[in-house]
Design an enzyme around this catalytic site. Structure first.
Site, PDB file in Angstrom:
ATOM      1  CD  GLN A 166      40.707  23.562  66.201  1.00 39.79           C
ATOM      2  OE1 GLN A 166      40.881  23.254  67.094  1.00 39.79           O
ATOM      3  NE2 GLN A 166      41.780  23.411  65.449  1.00 39.79           N
ATOM      4  CD  GLU A 167      38.593  28.384  61.301  1.00 45.77           C
ATOM      5  OE1 GLU A 167      40.099  29.046  60.952  1.00 45.77           O
ATOM      6  OE2 GLU A 167      37.855  27.395  60.424  1.00 45.77           O
ATOM      7  CB  SER A 168      39.254  32.570  66.088  1.00 45.68           C
ATOM      8  OG  SER A 168      37.365  32.499  66.171  1.00 45.68           O
TER       9      SER A 168
ATOM     10  CE1 TYR B  38      38.525  23.955  61.790  1.00 48.33           C
ATOM     11  CE2 TYR B  38      37.647  22.554  60.099  1.00 48.33           C
ATOM     12  CZ  TYR B  38      37.574  24.276  60.906  1.00 48.33           C
ATOM     13  OH  TYR B  38      36.670  25.110  60.950  1.00 48.33           O
TER      14      TYR B  38
END
Length: 683
Positions: free
Chosen positions: A520-522, A648
């Site tokens: 999800q982040e990168s 998120y």
């Protein structure tokens, strides 16, 4: 204790001890200097004396120990002068003075009647419970009160509670009063309406810096610096001096609003388009920046005219009301347009004729109001729905998305910010182009006006301006795609599985869940960098990583190590406060938005009769409300784009579910039934 280097008596560095990252930005500065101002002041001292400043982070209760053991040379966090370790530590001159205050819930009406010169010793004060933390400087104060009146009862409050949690416990009835620092209560009163100061103690406490006893020359030099600093700043808060006077004072005051385009706190970092521009101006003019948060445009202008601030920066447009007052507008530093707002699935409106049969929501305050009315008079068959000017752009957008409004008029810049987080709206017909946005100063401040116009001319097309503009208005978030998983075989998720397993095991996290978080982040890109400045696989802010003693975040091992260490610290904040299965969701939300915003959501959840210890369908609902002015103005950390942490956490839960089914059923978590993710926006 976090240490950097070892003690060297003849070092060319000044090692400045400050409270560690767990306490940085413990509130959104509304009418105060930034919370790290003390450290910045110490850095300024070092540079003026040709010494390299090095920041050393330590827990607040270990600052004195770190100083004595030689891990730093100067404590620059607020340090209350007392007898502790007096034989080894010298306090500097006072940076400022503060009083201790007795505070009680506003709802407790019986307490104010006892206020008087001998408040604490009144017989009818007997039996009152005062809550205080043993580690606080106020502990001794309460114990002395008990010596004078043995009927007073002390309630020990856990040391790991935040100042707001102590006040929350008091309001909830766990005790009737508490003692706190007047500066801390002043901050709380900016956003809390449920507490009241009952009594301010006359004795003032000196807030100082501190050095070791064996460093008398440093003490002498710093005291001279503090005397100069205090002389320059010992002026009334109402001040109308021009740029030359502001430079002597070493302070310029920005008046703005708490909003995603102006000024807010995110992942412990103060941000905002307006804030970053004025911060750059202050830096180039070597002036410290102070921020004042007003409720609306009317209050911003009032404060400026009264001399409470020096610059108004909040996307101000030229109006007759502004032109009629003793104000001066800078040249335009940004331009905007008003457009028709529609749902993404609708056919775009490309001409006036295509408005036929539609209903347009618009406020009389919009610059396009007269234009829309003229269109209607020209026999275009559409309806006008007049809406209040107090409606925030997000409210208008949410109502269009929910089909409560057919179409609406919206500022294109506001929509650009929103579209960085959602994909259900579009702009179509442009109604009014190139509306200038200006900064305001007092008419008498000609030097400041000239300097601001020079700054605008210098930076309007610069790299700095373009990067800053893109950060807030053109940053489109990549949404998760299920197809991303199809490139992997069943025996691995990413090239970094072993590293993720190693550090997940070290900090007792499920590696599949952390893999979902990194996705999800990168999307497993170790060189990923957000426009906000987050770097690497786990999108850590370099400033946070530095405090964890980790650098080079583009190296996968470093990013994963720092990210898991930070996740572990966040999780400790919820230990013993909620069930284990809920701790992970709160930890993820705090990793995304910051511990402070999550605490605000928990506090609001209580007020809304929701469970502050459950995330899904409970605290997440309160988080969504914190993007509304009504709730953000009463939150310690202010505005937050609440749908981002909500989405998120749900997205990571969904990705984890897919990983769990596909890759490693042996490590299945004992969690609630997992549901498909749904993008959530405020309603």
């Amino acid at each position: 204790l976090v240490t950097i280097g070892s003690f060297a008596a003849h070092s060319q560095q000044l090692r400045i001890l400050v409270s560690d990252f767990t306490e940085n930005h413990s509130y959104l500065p509304r009418e105060k200097l930034p919370i790290d101002y003390g450290a910045n002041l110490a850095i300024q001292y070092a540079k003026q004396n040709g010494i390299e400043p090095v920041i050393v982070y330590a827990k607040k209760n270990l600052l004195a120990t770190a100083l004595i053991k030689g891990y730093g040379d100067l404590i620059a966090s607020s340090y209350i002068a007392n007898d502790e370790k007096a034989t080894q530590i010298s306090n500097t001159h006072a940076i400022r003075y503060t009083n201790q205050q007795l505070v009680h819930p506003k709802s407790l009406t019986s307490l104010p009647s006892y206020i008087g010169k001998y408040y604490f010793y009144q017989k009818n004060f007997n039996g009152i419970r005062i809550g205080v933390q043993k580690s606080a400087a106020y502990w001794d104060t309460v114990k002395k009160l008990q010596e004078k009146n043995n009927k007073i009862k002390t309630v020990v409050v856990a040391d790991n509670k935040t100042p707001d949690e102590v006040l929350d416990n008091m309001v909830e009835g766990k005790f009737e009063a508490t003692v706190s620092d007047s500066a801390q209560i002043e901050i709380a009163l900016k956003y809390r309406k449920d507490i009241k100061v009952a009594y301010t103690m006359k004795e003032k406490n000196a807030v100082t810096w501190a050095v070791r006893k064996d460093n008398p020359e440093l003490l002498k030099s710093i005291n001279a610096y503090i005397e100069k600093y205090r002389l320059l700043n010992d002026i009334p808060s109402v001040f109308k001096g021009d740029l030359a006077e502001l430079k002597k004072r070493n302070e310029i005051r920005l008046i703005t609003i708490n909003h995603i385009s102006s000024y807010f706190i995110w992942k412990n970092k103060l941000m905002g388009f307006e804030y970053e521009l004025i911060k750059k101006f202050a830096k180039e003019n070597h002036i410290a920046l102070k921020v004042l948060v007003a409720k609306n445009e009317q209050q911003m202008i009032q404060w400026l005219l009264e001399g409470r601030g020096d610059i108004v920066s909040a996307g101000i447009r030229a109006t007759n009301e502004i032109k009629e007052q003793a104000l001066a507008m800078t040249n335009s530093y940004n331009r905007e347009s008003e457009v028709i707002l529609q749902r993404i699935e609708d056919k775009p409106i490309e001409s006036i004729e295509e408005l036929e049969g539609r209903t347009i929501a618009i406020s009389q305050e919009d610059v396009s109001w007269n234009l829309i009315n003229q269109y209607q008079q020209d026999n275009t068959n559409f309806q006008i729905l007049e809406i209040s000017s107090v409606h925030e752009p997000q409210t208008i957008m949410n109502r269009v998305a929910a089909n409560q409004y057919d179409i609406a008029v919206i500022d294109a810049n506001a929509l650009a910010i929103e579209n960085a987080w959602r994909n259900d709206l579009q702009s179509s017909l442009v109604l009014t182009k190139n509306i200038g946005q200006h900064w305001l100063v007092r008419e008498s401040n000609t030097q400041l006006l000239i300097a601001l116009n020079q700054f605008i001319k210098k930076h309007r097309k610069s790299k700095f301006y373009n990067i800053t503009y893109n950060k807030y208005f053109k940053n489109s978030r990549k949404l998760f795609s299920k197809n991303f998983y199809e490139q992997f075989q069943n025996d691995h998720i990413s090239p970094y599985d072993e590293l993720i397993k190693k550090y997940s095991h070290k900090y007792n996290f499920n590696w599949l869940l952390i893999s979902a978080q990194i996705n999800q982040e990168s999307q497993f890109n170790p060189k990923a960098k957000s426009l906000a400045g987050a770097v690497g696989l786990m999108q850590m802010m370099p400033r946070t990583a530095k405090k964890l003693q980790v650098s080079n975040l583009e190296i996968p091992k470093n990013s994963i190590a720092a990210g898991l260490k930070y996740m572990d610290w966040i999780r400790q904040q919820y230990k013993d406060k909620m069930a284990v299965e809920d701790q992970i969701w709160f930890t993820l939300a705090a990793y995304n938005a910051g511990v402070g915003h999550v605490q605000d959501a928990r506090t609001l959840a209580k007020k809304l009769k929701l469970d502050p210890n459950r995330w899904f369908d409970q605290t997440e609902k309160a988080m969504l409300m914190l993007s509304k002015k009504k709730y953000a103005s009463q939150a310690r950390y202010g505005y937050v784009r609440g749908s981002e942490p909500v989405y998120y956490v749900r997205q990571i839960r969904h990705i984890y579910q897919l990983y769990q089914k596909t890759f490693d059923k042996r490590n299945k978590l004992e969690l609630d039934k997992l549901e498909p993710v749904e993008k959530t926006t405020e309603n």
